[in-house]
Design an enzyme around this catalytic site. Structure first.
Site, short mmCIF file in Angstrom:
data_model
loop_
_atom_site.label_atom_id
_atom_site.label_comp_id
_atom_site.label_asym_id
_atom_site.label_seq_id
_atom_site.Cartn_x
_atom_site.Cartn_y
_atom_site.Cartn_z
N ILE C 627 0.85 -1.19 0.00
CA ILE C 627 0.00 0.00 0.00
C ILE C 627 0.89 1.24 0.00
CG2 ILE C 627 -1.89 1.21 1.14
CD1 ILE C 627 -2.53 -1.67 0.04
N GLU C 703 -11.01 0.39 -7.07
CA GLU C 703 -12.23 -0.38 -7.31
C GLU C 703 -12.49 -1.46 -6.27
OE1 GLU C 703 -13.18 1.03 -10.42
OE2 GLU C 703 -11.17 1.86 -10.45
#
Lengths: 338, 176, 737
Positions: C627, C703
């Site tokens: 991340i 998404e």
């Protein structure tokens, strides 16, 4: 928005003079509904008469122990007014169930009564609507009518009145003080809003040349046993599918007096004195509440998408009466139904 | 097919629009005079006339809260407010919250808690939160949520917005 | 030097956004600015017989009215209107092209006036006569006209014999699910300001997710030279896919500016935005067959989605199971039915949001039929390889998502029977679902300008639609150049900058990070080359891989005492800056499936008597590689969960099919979650090391966060009530049916 004229009224008499000379003029105070409708060309006033600065913004105790609420008191001020919070908590709760804080800061007490329906066809000038264009037909009867009325409908219109505040005012026996060219008069709240009949373009019995100056409440009652429950499609900031104002006076376990009014189900705040009578003198229990609900809904009529409202209202009435009887009114901030 | 031409202007008389009215607004402590038509909303007056574009237009119908500003210290919806009706009023917009370059505690808290993504609803959220703090009605998390429900955030930053407001409440001495 | 990658760095554009100085497309001025207002059709299909603009033109302050009868030249060939993400099949919408009406609220005229209110008033005076044609807007009404895709997905080939395996399966579940039309509803209204710079040159400030896509489109559609149009979008008030394709307001504003040779601003109304694009209504049919122990024997997933009559828009709803579950016999089919609406579009995880909702609802129903815990069923079927092409995954930490998500949620305390958990008057439901999305990477170019004063600018024509692109670009650049983040300036949203595709599909962060990496490598190599030209260079003989940039120095990795000050290197080389630009393409990593995965756990509390649903807790456990920014990444997932709540409980575009008109084209009756609807959302990024996908081991986050959320909530509603609602949104009346 059409090219209206703008004038500012100096006092109530001036306001009435302005409206009397131009029947296509409209008063504007908070503007939260009128400007919205003007942007969609649903309302097309030739002139706006700004009454927002008239001295109608106080809440005063009356000699009979009630309250006189100036027509221009903002909804939020009214909800949080110490005398309203302490003596008419049902009204506070209903106001705080409606709209958002920003809108409540703008919307006036008088204007709240004059809100127009949220029927989508009323808003869309490309579709027929008897309320907007009398005689053009009702698109909702055979259309998208999930939010529409189940009580007091007509062939011409099945729209609902969108206010929460008015449901509490109906339950509390408010009166509407208006001034016109012929002077002042008082309209009982139950007589203020109309059923659609064959004139759905008329929402109220206010005459075109009259101005609302105040709402009066009788001496406080139902301070302990009340509740306002609003049922809607999201947990805040949405119009009611069904809302219920319930207020009881209990003597022991027996109902001495009762008020019951519904929002989201009719062209006007729906109060049923017959259902109230059926509560009086009865034990405050589920059987009584259900019987009153059945009575209130005896003539309810559903359409393709809104028939669910009948049963929802039935359950909601019983629940709200239970909350009132238990002295556990619904909190508008805590979304768990008590 | 299509041909380029300026649409022929009819010779009949013109349809008038509205006469301009001179109004004074005190915006972010600066007195401003402007000429506006009655149909000009406070929102459009701020954005188009005063070039204060920090206040956002998200729906123009009072349904989203992006246009929230403070008038006389109270949060209101500027898209449903006619500018002429606020003649003489004191207006505070997002541009007026930071004092001398120092961010308002809410602005800093929104950055600290990442209380936005696209940033478009943010000025309205912050002005609304400033109004909420001034009102002093929100004491609990549920009350903050309820009283901030007039400001839609499509990016879905709500939990961070609530956390930011709680931080600012702490700083301004309110109970959280 | 601190590393910024992987940290909770606050947005570098945060100050601009909280002070109101960030400017969006409809907020740019010009001394010659005029305002546009759009007139829309009031019929869904037919032809304009007469359009009378005379009254509009008589309005004081009106400058012009553009219609199909008097508009400037535009390309006729449909191909000239194809933007980079236009459907392959069909002919894009051309605003004011001719007299044909293809959908309700289609733009049919543009009124331009000196003030916005004047333009809006005059627009209301345009009179139109139509010749109507029969229309259809209801998917169920046109279901029998369904057709195969003219351009099928290559991934949907059948395996084995799904129908035979289904017939033979011990435990079966078959059902149809429905997702209505949903609208993106970004908070910013669609807007364009076309600023006339003279000599036919324009700067167009547009609300878009791809400035270069819009720039090429305008040039092609309006016959402009590439040098004449610059498209800018430094800030965008939300896109969610609605800004991938150029929208009609940019054509109208630009056309108006060209015709009038002055600057034109056009801001659409919220109502008008409902006829730009939407998530298509979709019917999903699932048939699952399993052995009694829960092994999947047969999986059929068929989707029918709406598209317009003029374009074939389709996104694959039906093959997502291939990334999740082993099954020897599968049959996938995606078909479209045409309706008289505008073309649908991508909307947050297109295909997956709808398809996986149905798949994961069906899996929950199968688990009920099997009397198996929903997680146990998913682990029983867990696929270690992608099933469609039998590929290994670059990484797939989905088991960890299930485990860590379940632990955080307290899943082990779940009582399996429906209606068996309650909290006073409320029924409590716990549901879970799986999510999956693609980990895509696209070719993209970054330019770095390092100046002798220790400042760097990184530039790319990409967008930050709220996703945090500014911030991650600054983080990656700061780390690569060894500079504090405050010394980095990010430039984006300008068509003149180095190339970028549209921002969508969760591909930008990963792609731009790679491009910044290779560009920083080039900067380092150039600095080293220059440093080695200095007398007695301590860095002589070293290769770029042997050195690193840190604290304003170029330093030997082996011997950190060997270094050169970057400022000295530049001074010696008589340079005030080093500029490098490189393009990063997706790595050729061989045959792998690249996906992100998630497990979502939802708690609902439902008033037993009234059916009021509250989503009280959501845990989303995400496996998306490394991340880049845990703060903005957390926000992306949290926001996606809010979208999932809306999809499950609130969102539905209501069309009166008699009129072919959208009747809740506003944000009061098109319900999206408000603050009071959103409670505790916990986001977990599970540790997923990926040494294959790209050097940083990253995947995108835009998404994945929404996929599966609606199913988890729907499954929780079933668990609470015993009632399975298969048509979204789950409103309280559906619990009474």
């Amino acid at each position: 928005m059409i090219n209206f004229q703008y004038v500012r009224a100096n006092d109530v008499a001036d306001a009435v003079r302005h409206i009397a000379t131009d029947p296509t003029a409209k008063f504007i105070a908070g503007g939260t509904n009128l400007i919205d409708l003007m942007k969609d060309d649903v309302e097309r006033p030739s002139r706006l008469i700004d009454i927002s600065r008239l001295p109608l913004n106080t809440v005063e105790e009356t000699t009979d122990g009630g309250l006189r609420i100036g027509a221009l008191v903002p909804n939020s001020d009214l909800a949080y007014h110490p005398l309203v919070q302490s003596r008419y908590p049902l009204l506070t709760s209903a106001i705080l169930a409606g709209a958002s804080q920003q809108l409540r800061n703008m919307a006036s007490t008088g204007g709240n009564l004059l809100q127009r329906t949220r029927c989508a066809y009323f808003y869309d000038t490309a579709t027929p609507c008897n309320k907007r264009t009398p005689g053009s037909g009702c698109s909702a009867i055979n259309g998208l009518n999930r939010i529409h009325a189940i009580l007091g409908t007509s062939e011409a219109c099945i729209a609902t009145h969108p206010s929460d505040m008015c449901v509490a005012l109906a339950a509390l026996d408010a009166t509407v003080h208006v001034t016109g060219p012929d002077g002042e008069r008082t309209i009982m709240f139950a007589d203020f809003h109309r059923l659609p009949g064959d004139t759905p373009q008329r929402d109220t019995n206010l005459r075109p040349n009259e101005i609302i100056t105040a709402i009066a409440l009788p001496a406080p009652r139902f301070v302990t046993n009340y509740s306002y429950l609003k049922i809607r499609d999201r947990l805040s900031y949405a119009f009611a599918l069904v809302s219920i104002a319930a207020a009881l006076e209990l003597e022991g376990g027996t109902i001495a007096d009762a008020r019951l009014a519904l929002g989201g189900v009719a062209h006007k705040p729906w109060r049923d004195t017959g259902a109230e009578a059926a509560l009086r003198g009865q034990p405050a229990n589920q059987a009584t509440f259900t019987r009153a609900a059945d009575l209130l809904l005896r003539d309810a009529k559903g359409f393709e998408h809104n028939a669910f409202k009948i049963d929802l209202a039935r359950r909601g009435i019983a629940r709200t009466l239970t909350q009132a009887a238990n002295g556990t009114p619904q909190s508008q901030a805590d979304k768990k139904v008590r | 097919m299509a041909r380029t031409s300026t649409a022929a202007r009819p010779s009949k008389q013109t349809i008038p629009t509205q006469d301009k009215i001179s109004i004074a607004l005190t915006v972010n402590n600066v007195e401003r005079t402007l000429q506006v038509s009655p149909w000009t909303t406070l929102l459009d007056a701020l954005r188009d006339h005063l070039e204060l574009t920090g206040t956002k237009k998200g729906c123009d119908h009072g349904q989203c809260g992006a246009c929230t500003v403070l008038v006389e210290g109270r949060r209101i919806i500027s898209c449903l407010t006619l500018a002429v009706m606020k003649d003489g009023a004191k207006v505070t917009t997002i541009e007026g919250l930071a004092a001398n370059g120092a961010l308002h505690p809410l602005q800093q808290a929104f950055i600290d808690h990442d209380a936005f993504q696209c940033g478009y609803c943010t000025p309205g959220q912050i002005c609304s939160a400033a109004g909420l703090l001034a009102e002093g009605k929100a004491k609990t998390v549920n009350e903050i949520r309820e009283l901030m429900s007039g400001n839609i955030c499509r990016c879905g930053a709500y939990p961070n917005i609530v956390a930011a407001i709680q931080q600012a409440m702490g700083q301004t001495g309110e109970k959280s | 030097m601190p590393s910024y990658i992987g940290t909770a760095t606050s947005r570098v554009d945060g100050r601009a956004k909280v002070t109101g100085t960030a400017k969006y497309a409809g907020e740019f001025g010009a001394s010659d600015l005029v305002y546009g207002a759009v007139v829309e059709s009031t019929i869904p299909k037919g032809r304009i017989v007469r359009i009378d603009v005379s009254d509009a033109l008589r309005v004081d302050g009106v400058i012009d009215v553009l219609t199909h009868e008097n508009r400037p030249h535009m390309a006729e060939a449909p191909g000239a209107w194809k933007d980079e993400v236009a459907p392959d099949v069909g002919s894009p919408f051309r605003p004011l092209y001719d007299d044909i009406v293809m959908f309700n609220n289609q733009p049919i005229a543009l009124v331009v006036a000196d003030e916005w209110e004047t333009a809006r008033f005059a627009a209301s005076l345009v009179r139109v006569d139509y010749e109507r044609a029969a229309h259809a807007t209801d998917l169920y009404a046109v279901r029998d006209t369904v057709r195969d895709l003219q351009k099928p997905f290559k991934s949907s080939k059948p395996r084995g014999n799904a129908s035979a395996a289904y017939a033979a399966a011990a435990v079966r579940h078959e059902a149809e699910y429905y997702i209505p039309i949903e609208h993106h509803n970004p908070m910013e209204l669609y807007a364009s300001t076309a600023v006339w710079n003279g000599d036919g040159k324009l700067t167009v400030y547009d609300k878009t997710q791809g400035v270069q896509n819009v720039q090429r489109y305008l040039c092609s559609a309006l016959g402009l030279s590439s040098d004449d149009v610059r498209v800018m979008s430094e800030f965008m008030g939300g896109g969610f896919g609605s800004g991938l394709r150029p929208q009609y307001q940019v054509v109208l504003a630009t056309m108006g500016a060209l015709k009038l040779q002055r600057s034109v601003r056009l801001v659409l109304t919220r109502q008008q935005m409902y006829e730009l694009c939407f998530r298509p209504a979709t019917i999903e049919r699932l048939a699952l067959g399993a052995t009694t122990d829960g092994s999947l024997e047969s999986l059929t997933h068929e989707a029918i989605a709406v598209t317009s009559h003029y374009e074939e828009f389709a996104r694959d709803d039906t093959t997502w199971a291939d990334g999740l579950y082993t099954c020897a016999n599968t049959n996938y089919s995606h078909k479209v039915a045409r309706v008289d609406l505008c073309t649908p579009s991508d909307m947050r995880a297109p295909g997956a949001t709808t398809g996986v909702y149905a798949l994961e609802s069906a899996m929950d129903e199968l688990a009920v039929a099997l009397k198996l815990d929903p997680i146990a069923l998913r682990l029983r079927c867990y696929s270690e390889r992608e099933q469609g092409e039998d590929l290994p995954f670059t990484s797939k930490a989905l088991r960890e998502c299930y485990r860590e998500g379940a632990d955080a949620f307290g899943w082990d305390k779940r009582s399996p029977e429906p209606r068996s958990m309650r909290d006073g008057s409320e029924l409590v439901g716990w549901g879970m679902a799986t999510g999956v999305w693609e980990a895509l990477q696209v070719p993209i170019t970054a330019r770095i300008t390092l100046t002798a004063n220790g400042h760097a600018e990184v530039a790319c024509a990409t967008s930050d639609i709220g996703t945090g692109t500014y911030t991650v670009m600054a983080q990656v650049t700061a780390d690569a150049l060894g500079l504090p983040i405050e010394s980095i300036t990010v430039k984006l949203g300008d068509s003149t900058l180095p190339q970028s595709p549209v921002e969508g599909g969760s591909w930008i962060a990963t792609s731009i990070a790679a491009a910044i990496g290779t560009t920083a490598d080039a900067v380092r190599a150039e600095l080293l080359r220059r440093a080695q030209q200095m007398p007695k260079s301590q860095l002589a003989g070293m290769s770029p891989d042997n050195v690193t940039l840190t604290n304003g120095k170029i330093v030997s990795k082996q011997n950190p005492s060997h270094s050169a000050l970057i400022a000295d290197v530049m001074r010696h080389g008589k340079m005030d800056r080093i500029v490098q630009e490189t393009t990063a393409k997706p790595n050729d990593i061989g045959k792998y499936a690249r996906n992100t995965h998630s497990a979502i756990f939802a708690e609902v509390k439902i008033d037993e008597q009234l059916g009021i649903i509250r989503v009280t807790r959501v845990v989303s456990a995400i496996a998306a590689g490394r991340i880049l920014n845990t703060k903005t990444g957390h926000s992306q997932i949290m926001g996606s969960v809010v979208w999932g709540i809306g999809m499950a409980l609130h969102e539905e575009t209501l069309i009166d099919h008699r009129f072919g008109r959208i009747m809740n084209a506003n944000v009061a009756e098109y319900h999206m979650p408000v603050n009071a609807d959103v409670h505790d959302i916990k986001v977990i990024f599970v540790d997923e090391r990926d040494d294959i996908i790209n050097p940083l081991g990253m995947k995108g986050l835009g998404e994945i966060g929404i996929v599966g959320v609606a199913a988890a909530i729907a499954n929780a509603v079933y668990h609470a009530t015993g009632k399975r609602v298969r048509d979204l949104p789950i409103t309280l009346d559906k619990l009474q049916r």
